[in-house]
Design a protein around this motif. Structure first.
Motif, PDB file in Angstrom:
ATOM      1  N   ILE A  37       0.839  -1.209   0.000  1.00  0.00           N
ATOM      2  CA  ILE A  37       0.000   0.000   0.000  1.00  0.00           C
ATOM      3  C   ILE A  37       0.868   1.251   0.000  1.00  0.00           C
ATOM      4  O   ILE A  37       0.571   2.232  -0.700  1.00  0.00           O
ATOM      5  N   VAL A  38       1.952   1.232   0.768  1.00  0.00           N
ATOM      6  CA  VAL A  38       2.841   2.395   0.829  1.00  0.00           C
ATOM      7  C   VAL A  38       3.477   2.662  -0.528  1.00  0.00           C
ATOM      8  O   VAL A  38       3.614   3.811  -0.970  1.00  0.00           O
ATOM      9  N   VAL A  39       3.851   1.612  -1.224  1.00  0.00           N
ATOM     10  CA  VAL A  39       4.538   1.767  -2.507  1.00  0.00           C
ATOM     11  C   VAL A  39       3.563   2.063  -3.644  1.00  0.00           C
ATOM     12  O   VAL A  39       3.808   2.936  -4.494  1.00  0.00           O
ATOM     13  N   HIS A  40       2.414   1.354  -3.680  1.00  0.00           N
ATOM     14  CA  HIS A  40       1.525   1.434  -4.850  1.00  0.00           C
ATOM     15  C   HIS A  40       0.170   2.088  -4.575  1.00  0.00           C
ATOM     16  O   HIS A  40      -0.614   2.219  -5.509  1.00  0.00           O
ATOM     17  N   SER A  41      -0.194   2.394  -3.363  1.00  0.00           N
ATOM     18  CA  SER A  41      -1.472   2.991  -2.956  1.00  0.00           C
ATOM     19  C   SER A  41      -2.473   1.911  -2.565  1.00  0.00           C
ATOM     20  O   SER A  41      -2.375   0.745  -2.993  1.00  0.00           O
ATOM     21  N   ALA A  42      -3.456   2.335  -1.748  1.00  0.00           N
ATOM     22  CA  ALA A  42      -4.451   1.396  -1.226  1.00  0.00           C
ATOM     23  C   ALA A  42      -5.369   0.866  -2.317  1.00  0.00           C
ATOM     24  O   ALA A  42      -5.790  -0.293  -2.283  1.00  0.00           O
ATOM     25  N   SER A  43      -5.699   1.705  -3.298  1.00  0.00           N
ATOM     26  CA  SER A  43      -6.600   1.247  -4.369  1.00  0.00           C
ATOM     27  C   SER A  43      -5.960   0.142  -5.189  1.00  0.00           C
ATOM     28  O   SER A  43      -6.613  -0.834  -5.568  1.00  0.00           O
ATOM     29  N   THR A  44      -4.681   0.260  -5.466  1.00  0.00           N
ATOM     30  CA  THR A  44      -3.984  -0.788  -6.218  1.00  0.00           C
ATOM     31  C   THR A  44      -3.905  -2.081  -5.403  1.00  0.00           C
ATOM     32  O   THR A  44      -4.105  -3.185  -5.938  1.00  0.00           O
ATOM     33  N   ALA A  45      -3.638  -1.945  -4.107  1.00  0.00           N
ATOM     34  CA  ALA A  45      -3.599  -3.136  -3.240  1.00  0.00           C
ATOM     35  C   ALA A  45      -4.959  -3.813  -3.184  1.00  0.00           C
ATOM     36  O   ALA A  45      -5.063  -5.047  -3.212  1.00  0.00           O
ATOM     37  N   LEU A  46      -6.011  -2.996  -3.120  1.00  0.00           N
ATOM     38  CA  LEU A  46      -7.364  -3.546  -3.099  1.00  0.00           C
ATOM     39  C   LEU A  46      -7.663  -4.288  -4.396  1.00  0.00           C
ATOM     40  O   LEU A  46      -8.288  -5.363  -4.390  1.00  0.00           O
TER      41      LEU A  46
END
Length: 273
Positions: free
Chosen positions: A85-94
Motif C-alpha cells: 500500500i505504501v509503494v503502490h497505494s491502497a486502491s492498487t492493493a485492493l
C-alpha cells in the motif's frame, strides 16, 4: 443408515479410483474455500478501516514455536500488504487482493465441480450393477414365482425402486464424502480463529441433530409407503394392458379409470407429504 452402508460395501469397491479422486478434490475445495474467506479480511480492513486499517510495525521472524505461528503468519501477511500500500497505494492493493480472491474462488469452484463429477461414475455404476443383479435374479427364478407374483411389482422394482435408490441413497454419496471433510477443515479453522466462539456453537449441535433425525425417520416412512403405492400403480397398468379386451368387452373403462385415478392420487399425495 444400516442399509446404506450395506449398499456401499457391496457396490462401491469396484469404483475406488473415483472415490479417491473425489476425496482429494473435496479436500482441495475445502482448503481453497478457507483461503477465499481469509482473503476477505484484508479487503474489509482496507475498505472500512477496521481497527484503523492494516497497521503493522515490522516484520516478525518465527522462532520455531508452533503456538505463535498464527500470529507470525498474520503479522507478516499484513506487513507485506502494508508495504504494498505504501509503494503502490491502497486502491492498487485492493485491486490486487480482489483479483487474487477471484482467482481463488475460480479454483475453489473448479475443485468443487471436479469432486461432484468424480462421484457421477460411482452413482451411475452402482445403479447399473443393481439393475443387472435384479435382471439376473429374475432369470434365475422359477416359473412358479411368476404365477403368484404380479408383473407390475417386478417392473416397479426394476424402475421405481432402483430410481429411488439412485435419487435418495446414491445422492447421499456426494454428501457423505464431502460434508465430513468440509466440517473437519472448517472446525479446525474456527478453533484457530476463536475456540470460545466455536465451543459456544457446538452447544447447538445436539438439538439440531435430534431434530434432523426425527425428520429423517418421517421421510423414510413416507418413502416406503410411496414405493408400495408406485408398485400398485405399475401393477394396475400391467393388468390393464394384459386384460384390455376383457375391460372393453364389459365396458369397464370408467371403473378402471376411477381405480387408477384413486391409486395415482394416493401416490401423488404421499410424494407431496
Amino acid at each position: 443408515m444400516k442399509e446404506f452402508l450395506q449398499i456401499l460395501r457391496r457396490f462401491v469397491p469396484p469404483y475406488k479410483k473415483y472415490l479417491g479422486l473425489s476425496i482429494l478434490f473435496n479436500i482441495l475445495s475445502a482448503v481453497l474455500n478457507i483461503f477465499s474467506f481469509a482473503a476477505l479480511i484484508p479487503i474489509l480492513q482496507i475498505l472500512f478501516q477496521v481497527d484503523g486499517g492494516i497497521r503493522v510495525n515490522e516484520y516478525m521472524h518465527w522462532n520455531g514455536d508452533w503456538g505463535s505461528i498464527k500470529e507470525v503468519a498474520t503479522n507478516n501477511l499484513y506487513y507485506y500488504i502494508q508495504e504494498f500500500i505504501v509503494v503502490h497505494s491502497a486502491s492498487t492493493a485492493l485491486l490486487v487482493i480482489g483479483v487474487f480472491l477471484a482467482f481463488m474462488t475460480f479454483l475453489k469452484t473448479g475443485a468443487y465441480f471436479l469432486s461432484s463429477a468424480t462421484i457421477i461414475p460411482i452413482r451411475t455404476g452402482i445403479v447399473r450393477d443393481i439393475r443387472n443383479q435384479i435382471y439376473q435374479k429374475i432369470n434365475s427364478l422359477s416359473l412358479g414365482f411368476f404365477s403368484e407374483e404380479r408383473k407390475g411389482d417386478i417392473i416397479a422394482r426394476m424402475s421405481g425402486d432402483v430410481q429411488e435408490v439412485e435419487s435418495s441413497i446414491m445422492s447421499s454419496l456426494d454428501m457423505l464424502f464431502k460434508n465430513p471433510i468440509l466440517i473437519l477443515f472448517y472446525f479446525i479453522t474456527l478453533i484457530c480463529i476463536s475456540w470460545q466462539l466455536t465451543l459456544f456453537t457446538i452447544l447447538f449441535v445436539p438439538p439440531f441433530g435430534w431434530f434432523m433425525g426425527v425428520v429423517g425417520k418421517k421421510l423414510k416412512a413416507h418413502s416406503i409407503e410411496a414405493q408400495a403405492l408406485w408398485s400398485d400403480t405399475m401393477s394396475m397398468v400391467e393388468e390393464t394392458l394384459s386384460g384390455l379386451r376383457i375391460i372393453k368387452a364389459f365396458c369397464a373403462e370408467e371403473k378402471m379409470n376411477k381405480r387408477f385415478n384413486q391409486v395415482n392420487s394416493s401416490y401423488r399425495d404421499n410424494i407431496m407429504r
